[in-house]
Design an enzyme around this catalytic site. Sequence first.
Site, PDB file in Angstrom:
ATOM      1  N   ASN A 221      -2.250  13.302  -3.611  1.00 26.99           N
ATOM      2  CA  ASN A 221      -3.450  13.851  -4.256  1.00 26.99           C
ATOM      3  C   ASN A 221      -3.703  15.287  -3.795  1.00 26.99           C
ATOM      4  OD1 ASN A 221      -4.321  11.767  -5.916  1.00 26.99           O
ATOM      5  ND2 ASN A 221      -5.387  10.716  -4.251  1.00 26.99           N
TER       6      ASN A 221
ATOM      7  N   HIS B 176      -5.052  15.078  -8.378  1.00 24.52           N
ATOM      8  CA  HIS B 176      -5.379  13.681  -8.658  1.00 24.52           C
ATOM      9  C   HIS B 176      -4.662  13.131  -9.899  1.00 24.52           C
ATOM     10  CE1 HIS B 176      -8.372  13.788  -5.506  1.00 24.52           C
ATOM     11  NE2 HIS B 176      -8.457  12.474  -5.641  1.00 24.52           N
TER      12      HIS B 176
ATOM     13  N   ASP C 266      -2.639   9.759  -9.986  1.00 28.15           N
ATOM     14  CA  ASP C 266      -2.804   8.689 -10.985  1.00 28.15           C
ATOM     15  C   ASP C 266      -1.455   8.299 -11.588  1.00 28.15           C
ATOM     16  OD1 ASP C 266      -5.472   8.771 -10.547  1.00 28.15           O
ATOM     17  OD2 ASP C 266      -6.033   9.684 -12.473  1.00 28.15           O
TER      18      ASP C 266
ATOM     19  N   GLU D 171      -4.940   2.485  -3.661  1.00 32.84           N
ATOM     20  CA  GLU D 171      -3.478   2.524  -3.777  1.00 32.84           C
ATOM     21  C   GLU D 171      -2.867   1.238  -3.240  1.00 32.84           C
ATOM     22  OE1 GLU D 171      -5.113   3.403  -1.301  1.00 32.84           O
ATOM     23  OE2 GLU D 171      -4.001   4.183   0.392  1.00 32.84           O
TER      24      GLU D 171
ATOM     25  N   ASP E 268       0.863  -1.188   0.000  1.00 30.88           N
ATOM     26  CA  ASP E 268       0.000   0.000   0.000  1.00 30.88           C
ATOM     27  C   ASP E 268       0.901   1.241   0.000  1.00 30.88           C
ATOM     28  OD1 ASP E 268      -3.067   0.820   1.046  1.00 30.88           O
ATOM     29  OD2 ASP E 268      -1.488   2.213   1.669  1.00 30.88           O
TER      30      ASP E 268
HETATM   31  N1  LIG Z   1      -5.297   9.797  -7.854  1.00 31.52           N
HETATM   32  C1  LIG Z   1      -5.948   8.722  -7.381  1.00 31.52           C
HETATM   33  N2  LIG Z   1      -6.182   8.621  -6.087  1.00 31.52           N
HETATM   34  C2  LIG Z   1      -6.831   7.535  -5.617  1.00 31.52           C
HETATM   35  C3  LIG Z   1      -7.261   6.514  -6.480  1.00 31.52           C
HETATM   36  N3  LIG Z   1      -7.874   5.569  -5.728  1.00 31.52           N
HETATM   37  C4  LIG Z   1      -7.818   5.982  -4.447  1.00 31.52           C
HETATM   38  N4  LIG Z   1      -7.186   7.167  -4.368  1.00 31.52           N
HETATM   39  C5  LIG Z   1      -6.909   7.993  -3.197  1.00 31.52           C
HETATM   40  O1  LIG Z   1      -6.008   7.318  -2.354  1.00 31.52           O
HETATM   41  C6  LIG Z   1      -6.071   7.937  -1.074  1.00 31.52           C
HETATM   42  C7  LIG Z   1      -5.933   6.891   0.005  1.00 31.52           C
HETATM   43  O2  LIG Z   1      -5.832   7.556   1.225  1.00 31.52           O
HETATM   44  P1  LIG Z   1      -5.768   6.834   2.602  1.00 31.52           P
HETATM   45  O3  LIG Z   1      -6.596   5.562   2.551  1.00 31.52           O
HETATM   46  O4  LIG Z   1      -6.130   7.832   3.641  1.00 31.52           O
HETATM   47  O5  LIG Z   1      -4.308   6.363   2.756  1.00 31.52           O
HETATM   48  P2  LIG Z   1      -2.915   7.130   2.661  1.00 31.52           P
HETATM   49  O6  LIG Z   1      -3.056   8.583   2.503  1.00 31.52           O
HETATM   50  O7  LIG Z   1      -2.124   6.423   1.621  1.00 31.52           O
HETATM   51  O8  LIG Z   1      -2.331   6.851   4.076  1.00 31.52           O
HETATM   52  P3  LIG Z   1      -1.666   5.528   4.593  1.00 31.52           P
HETATM   53  O9  LIG Z   1      -2.209   4.383   3.802  1.00 31.52           O
HETATM   54  O10 LIG Z   1      -2.099   5.454   6.046  1.00 31.52           O
HETATM   55  O11 LIG Z   1      -0.201   5.682   4.460  1.00 31.52           O
HETATM   56  C8  LIG Z   1      -7.411   8.675  -1.044  1.00 31.52           C
HETATM   57  O12 LIG Z   1      -7.168  10.049  -1.032  1.00 31.52           O
HETATM   58  C9  LIG Z   1      -8.096   8.258  -2.329  1.00 31.52           C
HETATM   59  O13 LIG Z   1      -8.871   9.314  -2.881  1.00 31.52           O
HETATM   60  C10 LIG Z   1      -7.009   6.656  -7.878  1.00 31.52           C
HETATM   61  O14 LIG Z   1      -7.343   5.802  -8.712  1.00 31.52           O
HETATM   62  N5  LIG Z   1      -6.347   7.757  -8.281  1.00 31.52           N
END
Ligand SMILES: Nc1nc2c(ncn2[C@@H]2O[C@H](COP(=O)(O)OP(=O)(O)OP(=O)(O)O)[C@@H](O)[C@H]2O)c(=O)[nH]1
Length: 384
Positions: free
Chosen positions: A269, A274, A278, A304, A261
């Site tokens: 983002n 975004h 991506d 992610e 992850d």
């Molecule tokens: N650009 C983009 N962002 C995505 C996509 N799918 C999910 N996300 C974003 O991924 C982010 C995941 O955030 P969190 O689950 O809070 O995790 P994190 O910020 O990585 O924090 P930790 O996992 O605790 O290190 C969110 O802001 C989602 O909007 C995608 O296909 N594209």
Amino acid sequence: MSRAQTLVLALLVLNILLGSVCIAVARGDRHSPALRYWGWGMLVYALGLAITQMGFLPRSFALAVGNSLIAWAPVLSIRAVVTHTPHVLPKRLVYAVLAVTIAVLVWNNFFAAPSLALVNLLAPSFIAIGLFVLGTVWLLRSPPAEAYAAARFLALVMAVTIVLWIARNAFVINAIGGTNDRDRVDFIISLFAIGQIVVAVACTMSLFWIEVRKMEAALRKVAFSDALTELPNRRAMMERFTEEAARATRHGSGFALLVLDIDHFKRVNDQHGHLAGDAVLRNVAQLLASNKRAEDGLARIGGEEFVLLLTDPSGDAAATADRLRDCIAQSELVAAGSRLRATVSGGIARYPEDGTDWDRLFGVADRRLYESKKAGRDRVTSSG
Ligand SMILES: Nc1nc2c(ncn2[C@@H]2O[C@H](COP(=O)(O)OP(=O)(O)OP(=O)(O)O)[C@@H](O)[C@H]2O)c(=O)[nH]1
């Protein structure tokens, strides 16, 4: 109406029906050039046949124009077949041969005295035989990977068509000689019409079969892959897991599931947008894909989050996971004009020690992933 005329009428109606269906389907969302060309080939053939049979037209005109259209039809048909191969029809050569055929037909019907039935029957078949041989060879040499069996079936039907035309020509030369014997011509045309009906239906069905197979492959790609990274998706990974679990059980071996992850991805983002997010996802996907072993499975299973199925039972899954993690941490990712660095955290679960079904094994790997997050991120946890 003679026997030959009845059968030619049946062939004509069949060509109009099949040709129209092909064109109608090709005009839908599928946009299939193969069906479009094939459909037009059938309609042009039907029109040619119809004109040769029209008693009210001057005979020379009907035979010259009708047979010229019959000679043009296989050009369209083979253009259809060739769209399913990487080959390109040598258009100049094909149109030169077509022009010669038409010139022979015009000469025979307007200027030769008397006009010979033999020339009208034989002339269009040379271009048809030549093109069908080319189409068959190309189809056999480079069939579309998604529709291998259908392409081979089409090639077989095309080969039968070629044999049919050669036999017809031999029969025509033998039976008619240089005369205009209507009865013999009728008999040969009847036999040929029956053969044509069979191969027209079989060729059209095989072209639809190829389309169905290609459509299935396209749908499968959509259903089993992730649109952003083009990696396999969760569904594909679960299918791979089931296969691998069966194999491991059979051989008494094991494998490991690694869940990775991206750390603080929300920040990427929030700070860079975004699109940059991506691009980071695509970069990480590409790094994982190019640094994993070919036989190992890789999928993007959510936002992610990535899963790797490490198949080497004697290998050290923790060392492999750490190598992949380090490779990402060391790489500079180019994302929407910015140069970024990303780290990943991971968790490993082993089959069969940590579980034998997807939910259990994934649950263990996911729990260990969150232990890595809690412990400060940019690390992989493989036990506990
Ligand atoms: N650009 C983009 N962002 C995505 C996509 N799918 C999910 N996300 C974003 O991924 C982010 C995941 O955030 P969190 O689950 O809070 O995790 P994190 O910020 O990585 O924090 P930790 O996992 O605790 O290190 C969110 O802001 C989602 O909007 C995608 O296909 N594209």
